[in-house]
Design a protein around this motif. Structure first.
Motif, PDB file in Angstrom:
ATOM      1  N   ASP A  95       9.165   0.903  -6.964  1.00 49.99           N
ATOM      2  CA  ASP A  95       9.295   1.214  -8.386  1.00 49.99           C
ATOM      3  C   ASP A  95      10.736   1.230  -8.873  1.00 49.99           C
ATOM      4  O   ASP A  95      10.978   1.371 -10.070  1.00 49.99           O
ATOM      5  CB  ASP A  95       8.651   2.579  -8.671  1.00 49.99           C
ATOM      6  CG  ASP A  95       7.162   2.574  -8.389  1.00 49.99           C
ATOM      7  OD1 ASP A  95       6.522   1.533  -8.627  1.00 49.99           O
ATOM      8  OD2 ASP A  95       6.644   3.610  -7.913  1.00 49.99           O
ATOM      9  N   ASP A 110       3.349  -3.369  -3.665  1.00 48.60           N
ATOM     10  CA  ASP A 110       2.724  -2.912  -4.906  1.00 48.60           C
ATOM     11  C   ASP A 110       1.218  -3.173  -4.873  1.00 48.60           C
ATOM     12  O   ASP A 110       0.419  -2.312  -5.242  1.00 48.60           O
ATOM     13  CB  ASP A 110       3.375  -3.610  -6.099  1.00 48.60           C
ATOM     14  CG  ASP A 110       2.872  -3.062  -7.419  1.00 48.60           C
ATOM     15  OD1 ASP A 110       2.863  -1.818  -7.590  1.00 48.60           O
ATOM     16  OD2 ASP A 110       2.492  -3.871  -8.295  1.00 48.60           O
ATOM     17  N   ARG A 113      -0.928  -0.600  -2.754  1.00 48.35           N
ATOM     18  CA  ARG A 113      -0.866   0.837  -3.084  1.00 48.35           C
ATOM     19  C   ARG A 113      -2.140   1.590  -2.730  1.00 48.35           C
ATOM     20  O   ARG A 113      -2.085   2.706  -2.223  1.00 48.35           O
ATOM     21  CB  ARG A 113      -0.540   1.039  -4.557  1.00 48.35           C
ATOM     22  CG  ARG A 113       0.901   0.823  -4.893  1.00 48.35           C
ATOM     23  CD  ARG A 113       1.161   1.137  -6.370  1.00 48.35           C
ATOM     24  NE  ARG A 113       2.444   0.656  -6.787  1.00 48.35           N
ATOM     25  CZ  ARG A 113       3.574   1.357  -6.704  1.00 48.35           C
ATOM     26  NH1 ARG A 113       3.555   2.576  -6.223  1.00 48.35           N
ATOM     27  NH2 ARG A 113       4.701   0.840  -7.129  1.00 48.35           N
TER      28      ARG A 113
END
Length: 127
Positions: A95, A110, A113
């Protein structure tokens, strides 16, 4: 001191020199045992006992049904853990636009996740 004799590498996460916990891993039956301490783990995998959980989770382990993060193998996982400390640090880096992740690493982490959120419950052994 505690010596754990097992052929299950998942128990490497219990290795803790401060608490005098080692894993004795059979190489050729129980006649030849690999003495696994934190120095051995750092040399072989680049992590200590506590870090082995995150390494296994990232690289995957087919014998345990863990797919891992696609495109993140053992060496990349060790480099990421060295750079960001632990799984939480790696995911925080995803992030952070200033983090030095490659575009493909950022994308793959990502996309993983959901897996990363639940896999620690499967990988961590009860203490």
């Amino acid at each position: 001191p505690v010596d754990i004799v097992t052929g299950d590498r998942d128990l490497y996460q219990l290795v803790d020199d401060a608490r005098q916990v080692r894993v004795l891993y059979p190489l050729k039956g129980v006649g030849t045992l690999q003495m696994t301490d934190e120095a051995w783990l750092r040399e072989k995998y680049g992590v200590d006992g506590a870090g082995y959980v995150d390494l296994a989770l990232l690289r995957g382990d087919p014998s345990d049904g863990l797919p891992g993060v696609p495109g993140i193998g053992e060496k990349t996982a060790a480099k990421l853990l060295d750079a960001y400390g632990d799984l939480a640090g790696i995911m925080a880096a995803v992030d952070d636009p200033k983090a030095k992740l490659t575009p493909s690493q950022r994308k793959r982490l990502d996309e993983a996740r959901g897996y990363v959120a639940v896999a620690p419950k499967v990988v961590r052994v009860a203490r």
